[in-house]
Design an enzyme around this catalytic site. Structure first.
Site, PDB file in Angstrom:
ATOM      1  N   LYS A  35      18.103 -18.062  49.239  1.00  0.00           N
ATOM      2  CA  LYS A  35      16.637 -18.075  49.422  1.00  0.00           C
ATOM      3  C   LYS A  35      15.957 -18.141  48.049  1.00  0.00           C
ATOM      4  O   LYS A  35      16.615 -17.985  47.018  1.00  0.00           O
ATOM      5  CB  LYS A  35      16.186 -16.843  50.208  1.00  0.00           C
ATOM      6  CG  LYS A  35      16.422 -15.514  49.517  1.00  0.00           C
ATOM      7  CD  LYS A  35      16.140 -14.368  50.477  1.00  0.00           C
ATOM      8  CE  LYS A  35      16.549 -13.048  49.882  1.00  0.00           C
ATOM      9  NZ  LYS A  35      15.498 -12.086  49.743  1.00  0.00           N
ATOM     10  N   TYR A 255      -1.297 -12.588  19.764  1.00  0.00           N
ATOM     11  CA  TYR A 255      -2.526 -12.080  20.382  1.00  0.00           C
ATOM     12  C   TYR A 255      -2.639 -10.571  20.199  1.00  0.00           C
ATOM     13  O   TYR A 255      -1.677  -9.844  20.416  1.00  0.00           O
ATOM     14  CB  TYR A 255      -2.535 -12.394  21.878  1.00  0.00           C
ATOM     15  CG  TYR A 255      -2.843 -13.843  22.188  1.00  0.00           C
ATOM     16  CD1 TYR A 255      -4.023 -14.444  21.771  1.00  0.00           C
ATOM     17  CD2 TYR A 255      -1.938 -14.607  22.921  1.00  0.00           C
ATOM     18  CE1 TYR A 255      -4.294 -15.768  22.060  1.00  0.00           C
ATOM     19  CE2 TYR A 255      -2.197 -15.934  23.228  1.00  0.00           C
ATOM     20  CZ  TYR A 255      -3.384 -16.506  22.789  1.00  0.00           C
ATOM     21  OH  TYR A 255      -3.657 -17.819  23.069  1.00  0.00           O
TER      22      TYR A 255
END
Ligand code: PLP
Length: 358
Positions: A35, A255
């Site tokens: 899956k 950042y």
């Protein structure tokens, strides 16, 4: 030159891990759980490679099963989450899919549809309280399906909530509930084990096991890697250094300047970011391999780039090889620095990294 970010999947490692799961439980049949795009490894490629090896595949939902059928997969395919709409039963019949059921509505819809299904697994809630019929009602659902004549074989399944915690007694308690229900249902096959249970719990022999994450070489346990469990890591996620600079004591990187140099350091910029699936919450110090030397993340992860302290790599140059996780660096170690689990890192990768199969 293309952006040098690559996810390399070693298909033979997945086969090795599947056969290892089978060898641990030689009297059981085994689903290969593919899956979520085979946990990010590419469901079609993985299933095509394993089609002649596995007893059956397991996916979450009918769309995932149809993708496999359309790519020529012949093995049985089981829907772990069951059907979401009554109309899906006819797709199950047409494409030879097996399904879990967990409530009356799904059973009513199957009987009303008149579709014939080879195997249906009645899912019992043994304590996770996510999916599954109440243990006291399981025999009723099993009997309804058996008497309907629409199902060739009715089986019983469950899912543990805490099998990754080897110190907790929850799994033994949930297993006891399953065994009680199983006994009441007579002589039908059962299925309880995900990877953690396959690897470490004393589960009933026979029936079906459902290994997922271990197929990809990843450990279901927090404190032990797939490699330490004898698994072979299937995915190696690599990139390259695209920029280099020397920074001085007190300089900040990235950042918000979350990394501050304590001395002169060499910082490499690497082409990978959260837009590719590298975890944004990876902390300063998250391990990264550069030219086979252990290095560490320095500064916040950006959308397309990360910055790495490569001061200890001799003769570092542009284009140096970077392993983000894989053969050398267990994905579990990256997960431990990112408040997550290996499962999430591989399944949430985006379509940007190029994929190649070995
Ligand atoms: C019902 C069911 N069985 C098996 C698995 C495979 O679990 P794991 O990846 O831990 O082996 C899952 C995964 O979530 C599942 O939901």
């Amino acid at each position: 030159m293309a952006r040098p970010l690559t996810k390399t999947v070693n298909l033979s490692s997945i086969k090795h891990n599947y056969l290892l799961a089978k060898a641990l439980h030689p009297t059981s049949k085994a689903f290969a759980v593919v899956k979520a795009n085979a946990y990010g490894h590419g469901a079609v490629a993985v299933a095509q490679y394993l089609d002649s090896t596995v007893d059956a595949f397991a996916v979450a939902a009918v769309e995932e099963a149809l993708e496999l059928r359309e790519s020529g997969i012949k093995s049985p395919i089981m829907l772990l989450e069951g059907v979401f709409e009554a109309s899906e039963w006819s797709l199950c019949e047409r494409h030879g899919l097996w399904s879990a059921v967990e409530n009356d509505a799904q059973v009513d819809a199957l009987i009303d549809s008149g579709c014939h299904i080879e195997k249906v697994f009645v899912k019992v809630d043994v304590g996770m309280h996510r999916l599954g019929v109440d243990p006291d009602r399981a025999t009723e659902l099993v009997e309804r399906l058996r008497q309907s004549n629409y199902v060739n074989e009715v089986l019983l399944m469950s899912h543990f909530s805490s099998s990754d915690d080897l110190l907790s007694d929850t799994t033994s308690k949930q297993l006891a509930v399953f065994k009680r229900v199983h006994k009441n249902c007579g002589n039908i096959e059962g299925s309880v084990a995900n990877s953690a249970a396959v690897l470490k719990w004393d589960i009933p022999e026979g029936g079906w096991i459902r290994p997922g994450v271990m197929l990809y070489g990843i450990s279901p346990f927090n404190d032990i890697t797939g490699k330490e469990l004898g698994l072979k890591m299937a995915m190696t996620f690599t990139s390259k250094v695209i920029s280099l600079r020397v920074i001085q004591k007190g300089d900040r990187v990235g950042y918000a300047g979350s990394f501050e140099a304590q001395k002169e350091e060499i910082i490499a910029t690497v082409a990978v970011g959260y837009g590719d699936g590298y975890p944004r919450n990876a902390i300063n110090g998250t391990p990264i391999i550069v030219n086979n030397i252990p290095c560490s993340l320095a500064g916040r992860v950006s959308m397309d780039m990360i910055t790495v302290n490569v001061s200890n790599v001799p003769d570092i140059t542009l284009g140096a090889n970077v392993e983000l996780w894989g053969d050398t660096l267990p994905v579990e170690h990256v997960a431990n620095h990112s408040s997550t689990i290996g499962y999430e890192l591989v399944t949430r990768m985006t379509s940007r990294p190029r994929i190649q199969y070995r």
